[in-house]
Scaffold this motif. Structure first.
Motif, mmCIF file in Angstrom:
data_model
loop_
_atom_site.group_PDB
_atom_site.id
_atom_site.type_symbol
_atom_site.label_atom_id
_atom_site.label_comp_id
_atom_site.label_asym_id
_atom_site.label_seq_id
_atom_site.Cartn_x
_atom_site.Cartn_y
_atom_site.Cartn_z
ATOM 1 N N THR A 234 93.708 -39.045 97.016
ATOM 2 C CA THR A 234 93.846 -38.765 98.446
ATOM 3 C C THR A 234 95.259 -38.252 98.708
ATOM 4 O OG1 THR A 234 94.639 -40.970 99.031
ATOM 5 C CG2 THR A 234 92.262 -40.660 98.934
ATOM 6 N N ALA A 235 95.560 -37.976 99.982
ATOM 7 C CA ALA A 235 96.887 -37.467 100.332
ATOM 8 C C ALA A 235 97.967 -38.523 100.135
ATOM 9 C CB ALA A 235 96.892 -36.965 101.778
ATOM 10 N N PHE A 236 97.587 -39.818 100.238
ATOM 11 C CA PHE A 236 98.589 -40.879 100.145
ATOM 12 C C PHE A 236 98.664 -41.545 98.773
ATOM 13 C CE2 PHE A 236 94.638 -42.634 101.854
ATOM 14 C CZ PHE A 236 94.381 -43.683 100.982
ATOM 15 N N GLY A 237 97.768 -41.192 97.854
ATOM 16 C CA GLY A 237 97.821 -41.799 96.534
ATOM 17 C C GLY A 237 96.548 -41.567 95.733
ATOM 18 N N ALA A 238 96.354 -42.406 94.717
ATOM 19 C CA ALA A 238 95.192 -42.289 93.844
ATOM 20 C C ALA A 238 94.613 -43.674 93.586
ATOM 21 C CB ALA A 238 95.575 -41.630 92.526
ATOM 22 N N PHE A 239 93.263 -43.749 93.524
ATOM 23 C CA PHE A 239 92.590 -44.994 93.171
ATOM 24 C C PHE A 239 92.283 -44.965 91.675
ATOM 25 C CE2 PHE A 239 91.843 -44.735 97.699
ATOM 26 C CZ PHE A 239 92.048 -46.049 98.103
ATOM 27 N N VAL A 240 92.656 -46.046 91.015
ATOM 28 C CA VAL A 240 92.516 -46.133 89.560
ATOM 29 C C VAL A 240 91.546 -47.254 89.222
ATOM 30 C CG1 VAL A 240 93.725 -46.458 87.375
ATOM 31 C CG2 VAL A 240 94.873 -45.291 89.279
ATOM 32 N N ASP A 241 90.522 -46.909 88.433
ATOM 33 C CA ASP A 241 89.529 -47.895 87.984
ATOM 34 C C ASP A 241 90.093 -48.619 86.762
ATOM 35 O OD1 ASP A 241 87.374 -49.369 87.256
ATOM 36 O OD2 ASP A 241 85.977 -47.684 87.048
ATOM 37 N N LYS A 260 105.003 -33.687 96.205
ATOM 38 C CA LYS A 260 104.376 -33.282 97.456
ATOM 39 C C LYS A 260 102.986 -33.873 97.616
ATOM 40 C CE LYS A 260 106.876 -28.910 97.855
ATOM 41 N NZ LYS A 260 106.748 -27.433 97.948
ATOM 42 N N HIS A 261 102.244 -33.972 96.505
ATOM 43 C CA HIS A 261 100.865 -34.471 96.560
ATOM 44 C C HIS A 261 100.566 -35.231 95.272
ATOM 45 C CE1 HIS A 261 96.442 -34.362 96.777
ATOM 46 N NE2 HIS A 261 96.630 -34.261 98.087
ATOM 47 N N PRO A 262 99.754 -36.303 95.354
ATOM 48 C CA PRO A 262 99.431 -37.071 94.137
ATOM 49 C C PRO A 262 98.850 -36.228 93.007
ATOM 50 C CG PRO A 262 98.743 -38.283 96.084
ATOM 51 C CD PRO A 262 99.187 -36.935 96.564
ATOM 52 N N SER A 263 98.148 -35.139 93.366
ATOM 53 C CA SER A 263 97.556 -34.273 92.336
ATOM 54 C C SER A 263 98.619 -33.572 91.502
ATOM 55 C CB SER A 263 96.626 -33.242 92.981
ATOM 56 O OG SER A 263 97.321 -32.452 93.916
ATOM 57 N N ASP A 264 99.887 -33.578 91.973
ATOM 58 C CA ASP A 264 100.962 -33.016 91.164
ATOM 59 C C ASP A 264 101.289 -33.910 89.972
ATOM 60 O OD1 ASP A 264 101.163 -30.965 92.999
ATOM 61 O OD2 ASP A 264 102.790 -31.914 94.136
ATOM 62 N N LYS A 265 100.864 -35.189 90.067
ATOM 63 C CA LYS A 265 101.220 -36.147 89.029
ATOM 64 C C LYS A 265 100.011 -36.614 88.219
ATOM 65 C CE LYS A 265 104.593 -38.547 87.199
ATOM 66 N NZ LYS A 265 105.735 -37.876 86.548
ATOM 67 N N VAL A 266 98.845 -36.765 88.863
ATOM 68 C CA VAL A 266 97.646 -37.240 88.163
ATOM 69 C C VAL A 266 96.465 -36.333 88.508
ATOM 70 C CG1 VAL A 266 98.408 -39.639 88.101
ATOM 71 C CG2 VAL A 266 97.062 -38.824 90.037
ATOM 72 N N SER A 267 95.417 -36.417 87.696
ATOM 73 C CA SER A 267 94.211 -35.632 87.940
ATOM 74 C C SER A 267 92.980 -36.533 87.856
ATOM 75 C CB SER A 267 94.097 -34.483 86.931
ATOM 76 O OG SER A 267 94.075 -34.989 85.606
#
Length: 622
Positions: A234-241, A260-267
């Motif tokens: 999401t715009a504010f972070g990522a959910f990790v299982d 700028k966005h979590p997608s810059d760091k994780v996919s």
């Protein structure tokens, strides 16, 4: 049926005759009757097992260019289009001798052939499996083909529908990450008549999570490093299982630096190791961290970097006032526009740098407490201002080009990247300039004089008027003490008049220095009129010529008395006596005021001045 039996007997008879050549005719008939009886019984037995609408087994006996011949132990062989045996890549999936399941559509068509279908057989088998999976709550593998209205089209052997709400336990932000992938699903609705199948992936995920949740909760501890899979971004972070339980990796906990966005760091779908920052067992909420796996780089910045050190950095952002540069992950500094170039006037960092550019920078200051780093680009090069005064000494003439025009002056380019300023007050000695664009245009080549070089402030001041001598200074040297100047009143200020002299100089005449009685009702009466004045002071600093009518009148009175005495042969007469003797002479004009017609005629005679003074005295006595 009778016709069929006769046909079989005829075929069998011919076969037996061929096999039993040279035998007695009677023996042939007996064998033929026995064989015919066995074949006929086999034929009717096979007929009883073949029912239209059933799936039967057959054997591939021949593969032709566009069809496959199938033996189903019937009087006639069946034919199936070759395309029904091709996979998605167009490769043939059978060979001669293979046994296959086929669907019996018709035992005999109008051409006497058995009508078979491989596709329908596969379809019926698939449907049987689907119904079995539905009845027994078994999972099926489904490939998401494409997004359609309300959900997705899924391939499970036949087309099925997956509602969007059943895709995941939480909304998926990037649909393209699931299209084309295979997931385990549960069949939640089947209607064979309408060929309608509804699937759910969410049920499978919830069941899996529930089965693992207890185990995960019992082992989780703050500070643990756990491996997980990024399930949603999401715009504010990522959910990790974490294997049955999700945790939130907030954007601020992804990197010590700025992203700028979590997608810059994780996919999505990425396996990552995260640290358990906090765990609320009552609410089952887990906070995760990625940057916490490493130490804060600002804590040890003094050990790695010192002021004056030159390092390589990556430009991360450009603002109007400067550029942000990352020298390592988590440590970012600012290059202010003023630190971009020694000689160029940088108004925007994009003139020099681009985002993602790798550039050397010099460390100017480190503020560990406030996590601020000042960087410089020009400091990586020698400073040309240290020797600039040798190249451009004060008083030297230079040719330059106008690069910019402002309200307060003109910027000129001395050489590429090196600019100086000509203030508006240094353009002309005498002309009043409201704006520099009245005189110059951008791109114009001009000559100027170097007035000052400030190496500390990196500024060069130039002047144009200084190319010539100051005419006001020259005027101060050359004007005569008793010289009379005609001054035309152009402007009224709060305490006097701004006048224009015959030599195009501007002067100032105070209200207190105007002859008494000259201003009748309103000070504006004198606008446009020419007055006789005397210069009392030349102020080079304020660039003003101070004028006075009264000083002129005083000198003129003394001159008139002297002239009168010479004319009448008296040495003791006063100005009052001279005036009284002239009471009978009357005129209408006043001292110090002339019409334009009189100005054209030139200066008045001494006699005219005496008569004017007499007239003034006459008016005063009355």
């Amino acid at each position: 049926m009778e016709r069929g039996r006769k046909a079989v007997k005829t075929v069998e008879k011919e076969s037996v005759d061929t096999a039993m050549e040279g035998k007695r005719e009677g023996m042939q008939e007996v064998l033929m009757d026995v064989d015919s009886l066995g074949l006929e019984q086999a034929y009717y037995s096979s007929m009883a097992s073949l029912k239209e609408g059933n799936i039967i087994k057959g054997k591939v006996v021949k593969i032709k260019s566009d069809e496959v011949i199938i033996d189903i132990s019937y009087k006639s062989e069946g034919v199936v289009p070759k395309t029904e045996f091709l996979d998605r890549e167009g490769k043939l999936t059978i060979k001669e001798g293979d046994e296959v399941n086929v669907f019996l559509e018709k035992i005999e068509n109008k051409n006497g052939l058995v009508v078979l279908s491989r596709e329908k057989a596969a379809y019926m088998v698939t449907w049987d499996k689907i119904v079995d999976s539905y009845d027994n709550q078994k999972m099926v593998d489904g490939k998401i083909i494409k997004q359609i209205k309300g959900g997705f089209e899924v391939d499970i052997g036949v087309k099925a529908f997956l509602p969007a709400s059943q895709l995941d336990v939480r909304p998926i932000s990037r649909i393209e990450d699931v299209v084309g992938k295979v997931f385990p699903m549960r069949i939640i609705k089947v209607n064979r008549v309408l060929n309608n199948i509804v699937l759910s992936r969410r049920i499978v995920l919830e069941e899996d999570r529930e089965s693992k949740r207890g185990e995960i909760i019992s082992t989780l501890q703050e500070g643990q490093i756990k491996e997980g899979i990024v399930k949603n971004i999401t715009a504010f972070g990522a959910f990790v299982d974490l294997g049955g339980m999700d945790g939130l990796l907030h954007i601020t906990d992804m990197s010590w630096g700025k992203i700028k966005h979590p997608s810059d760091k994780v996919s999505l779908g990425q396996k990552i190791e995260v640290k358990i920052i906090s765990f609320d067992r009552e609410k089952n909420k887990i906070s995760l961290g990625l940057k916490q796996k490493t130490s804060d780089p600002w804590e040890i910045i003094g050990q790695k970097y010192q002021v004056g050190q030159i390092v390589n950095g990556k430009v991360t952002n450009l603002m109007d006032y400067g550029a942000f540069v990352e020298i390592e992950e988590g440590i970012e500094g600012l290059i202010h526009n003023s630190d971009m170039s020694w000689v160029k006037r940088i108004t925007n960092p994009s003139q020099v740098l681009k985002v993602l550019q790798i550039t050397p920078v010099a460390i100017l200051s480190i503020d560990k407490d406030n996590r601020r780093l000042s960087l410089g680009l020009k400091q990586t090069q020698p400073n040309p201002w240290e020797t600039i005064d040798r190249k451009y000494p004060i008083g030297s003439r230079v040719n330059c080009k106008v690069s910019n025009i402002t309200d307060f002056g003109v910027f000129v380019e001395l050489e590429e990247g090196l600019e100086g300023l000509i203030y508006i007050t240094d353009i002309s000695w005498t002309k009043k300039i409201n704006h520099p664009n009245e005189v110059y245009k951008v791109g114009q080549q001009i000559e100027a004089l170097i007035l000052n070089v400030d190496k500390a402030k990196e500024k060069i001041s130039l002047g144009v008027k200084q190319l010539t001598e100051d005419p006001l200074a020259e005027f101060e040297k050359t004007y005569k003490d008793k010289q009379i100047f005609n001054a035309k009143v152009n402007e009224i200020t709060s305490n006097g008049y701004v006048v224009e002299l015959e030599n195009e100089f501007s002067g100032f005449l105070s209200f207190s220095e105007v002859l008494d009685g000259l201003i009748k009702k309103d000070k504006s009466e004198l606008l446009g009129k020419t007055l006789e004045t005397k210069v009392v002071k030349v102020d080079l600093i304020a660039r003003q010529i101070i004028l006075s009518q009264k000083a002129f009148a005083k000198e003129e009175e003394a001159r008139i008395v002297e002239e009168y005495n010479k004319t009448h042969g008296s040495t003791e007469i006063t100005l009052a006596d001279a005036v009284k003797k002239s009471l009978k002479k009357k005129r209408t004009k006043k001292v110090g005021e002339h019409s334009e017609e009189e100005e054209k005629k030139g200066k008045k005679s001494k006699k005219d001045n005496i008569e004017e003074l007499e007239e003034a005295s006459d008016v005063s006595d009355n």
